[in-house]
Design an enzyme around this catalytic site. Structure first.
Site, PDB file in Angstrom:
ATOM      1  N   GLU A 166       0.826  -1.207   0.000  1.00 37.82           N
ATOM      2  CA  GLU A 166       0.000   0.000   0.000  1.00 37.82           C
ATOM      3  C   GLU A 166       0.861   1.258   0.000  1.00 37.82           C
ATOM      4  OE1 GLU A 166      -3.521   1.642   2.980  1.00 37.82           O
ATOM      5  OE2 GLU A 166      -2.981  -0.484   2.937  1.00 37.82           O
ATOM      6  N   GLU A 170      -3.688  10.267   2.895  1.00 34.86           N
ATOM      7  CA  GLU A 170      -4.951  10.365   3.617  1.00 34.86           C
ATOM      8  C   GLU A 170      -5.095  11.767   4.179  1.00 34.86           C
ATOM      9  OE1 GLU A 170      -6.797   6.381   5.180  1.00 34.86           O
ATOM     10  OE2 GLU A 170      -4.881   6.731   6.181  1.00 34.86           O
TER      11      GLU A 170
END
Length: 467
Positions: A166, A170
């Protein structure tokens, strides 16, 4: 006697409903999926069909070839003007990448004034996820977006693989001048992997966020300025003797989700800025929290020079014990199933009992257009998928539906209604991984079964009173 019989029917209906719900099979590091439900979804549930796509977790599936092969990277530039009708529904998509470049779960609306796509999160929903149908195996991916805002609301832009690798951006709605970056290798949680980049108001301003991912390093940039660089040689773990560096083919996800939902873990709620306010001004006008996607560009890089190649169409895992770059091959294996009974073990299973796959973009639960109340007189369209998204599932027996989409002030207004009066939000815990910002999809069969049983239960209750 009629009353007794009616209530017995009700009890049978409720029992059937409970049995079906409890029949879910889960998968994790200690329990792989069984052969009859071979695919471990991104959210840890076993099944077939859509469970075998959309970042199917190869590690916990029945075998490494249970998940469907992943469509190979294709360089592209997508402008999201009037784009909602081109989106595929992730809940019905069976892998035909010629149908759609992007999938959605949740609620999406065209926003003509800014030639963009709105990802909406209505009250008590799980949010919305926009996902690529193809994976990137090293490349440059940029997204021009406006994030959401307010406490408990999280916007994400990530690359995520079926092996738990990943790369993240965010954005917490309570801090609009910070982009949080992070990376994971095979879902291993390491709190030292995160770093922040300062920027200007992410809600009011479009920014271009970029991930430039190479075999030996990755950079995070905002508006062309590099804010962070990670080198592969910095990630070596002496204990495992492996580089804990993201290195497997990854889908692109852009999402809005309720990190501050009261059912989340306390740490997640605190990280997201506190509990979400489902009665905030956005819920009144325009009717939902939202993030806005204007453009996404993908430039594919060459795979590692030692990659095994037996085709040009798909990425496949070649090992059930390791999930590193060396365990990826490029083949011409099929990427599409014939029905939601299919899997990587048998893509054609169910073909004789199901109709030919329909265009996923035409099977959206709802689509509507209405004239604008705004002076620009533009038109809007809205779509709502049939399952909850962003690591959340609802006990609602059927999907929400977008009934209107009108302009009110500066943002599109969507009227979202449910066919059940009472909804119970059950959002899963998030342990710091941005993978939790993506959709929690239960699959078409499970959704249909729940809906059918709820309808039968309600019918029986009514019948009991009548008789």
């Amino acid at each position: 006697m009629a009353i007794v019989n009616s209530w017995l029917i009700c009890l049978v209906s409720i029992f059937s409903f409970v049995v079906r719900v409890e029949a879910a099979t889960f998968c994790n590091a200690t329990q792989a999926c069984p052969e009859d439900k071979p695919c471990c979804s991104q959210y840890g549930e076993c099944g077939t069909g859509q469970y075998c796509l959309n970042n199917c977790d190869v590690r916990y599936s029945f075998s490494h070839d249970s998940c469907m092969p992943v469509p190979i990277c294709k360089s592209s530039s997508t402008k999201f003007k009037d784009y909602s009708s081109k989106l595929g529904n992730a809940n019905t998509f069976l892998g035909n990448v010629s149908e759609a470049d992007w999938l959605y779960t949740g609620d999406v609306l065209d926003y003509d004034d800014e030639e963009s796509l709105i990802l909406a999160m209505p009250k008590n929903s799980g949010g919305t996820v926009l996902s690529s149908t193809r994976a990137v195996w090293y490349g440059k991916v940029s997204a021009r977006i406006k994030t959401s805002h307010l406490a408990g609301v999280v916007t994400g832009f990530i690359l995520y693989s079926g092996a738990g690798d990943e790369l993240d951006y965010e954005f917490v709605g309570a801090d609009l001048e910070t982009a949080q970056t992070n990376f994971y290798w095979e879902s291993v949680l390491n709190y030292t992997n995160s770093a922040n980049i300062s920027t200007t108001d992410t809600f009011e301003n479009y920014h271009t966020y970029e991930l430039d991912w190479h075999e030996d390093y990755v950079t995070w940039s905002i508006d062309g300025v590099v804010g962070r660089t990670l080198y592969k040689n910095e990630t070596y773990n002496a204990t495992t003797q492996k580089y804990q560096y993201p290195q497997t083919p990854s889908k692109v996800d852009i999402s809005i989700w309720p990190g501050g939902n009261s059912t989340n873990a306390p740490g997640t709620i605190a990280w997201s800025g506190g509990e979400i306010n489902w009665d905030a001004s956005d819920i009144s006008n325009p009717g939902y929290y939202y993030a806005i996607v204007n453009e996404v560009n993908i430039t594919c890089y060459d795979p590692p020079s030692d990659t095994k190649k037996n085709g040009t169409s798909a990425y496949v895992y070649t090992s059930s014990s390791e999930f590193l770059a060396k365990d990826i091959a490029i083949t011409d294996d099929e990427v599409m199933m014939d029905s939601d009974e299919g899997s990587g073990l048998d893509p054609h299973k169910g073909a004789t009992t199901s109709s030919t796959q329909k265009s996923s973009s035409s099977t959206a639960t709802s689509s509507s257009k209405t004239s604008s109340d705004h002076s620009s007189s533009t038109k809007k369209s809205s779509k709502t998928s049939s399952t909850a998204s962003s690591s959340s599932s609802s006990s609602s027996s059927s999907s929400s539906s977008s009934s209107t989409a009108t302009k009110n002030g500066d943002k599109v207004v969507s009227s979202v209604s449910s066919s059940v009066t009472s909804q119970t939000q059950t959002t899963s815990s998030v342990s710091g991984s941005a993978s939790s910002s993506t959709s929690s999809m239960s699959g078409n069969n499970a959704g249909a079964n729940v809906a059918a049983n709820w309808r039968l239960t309600v019918l029986c209750v009514i019948l009991g009173y009548v008789l």
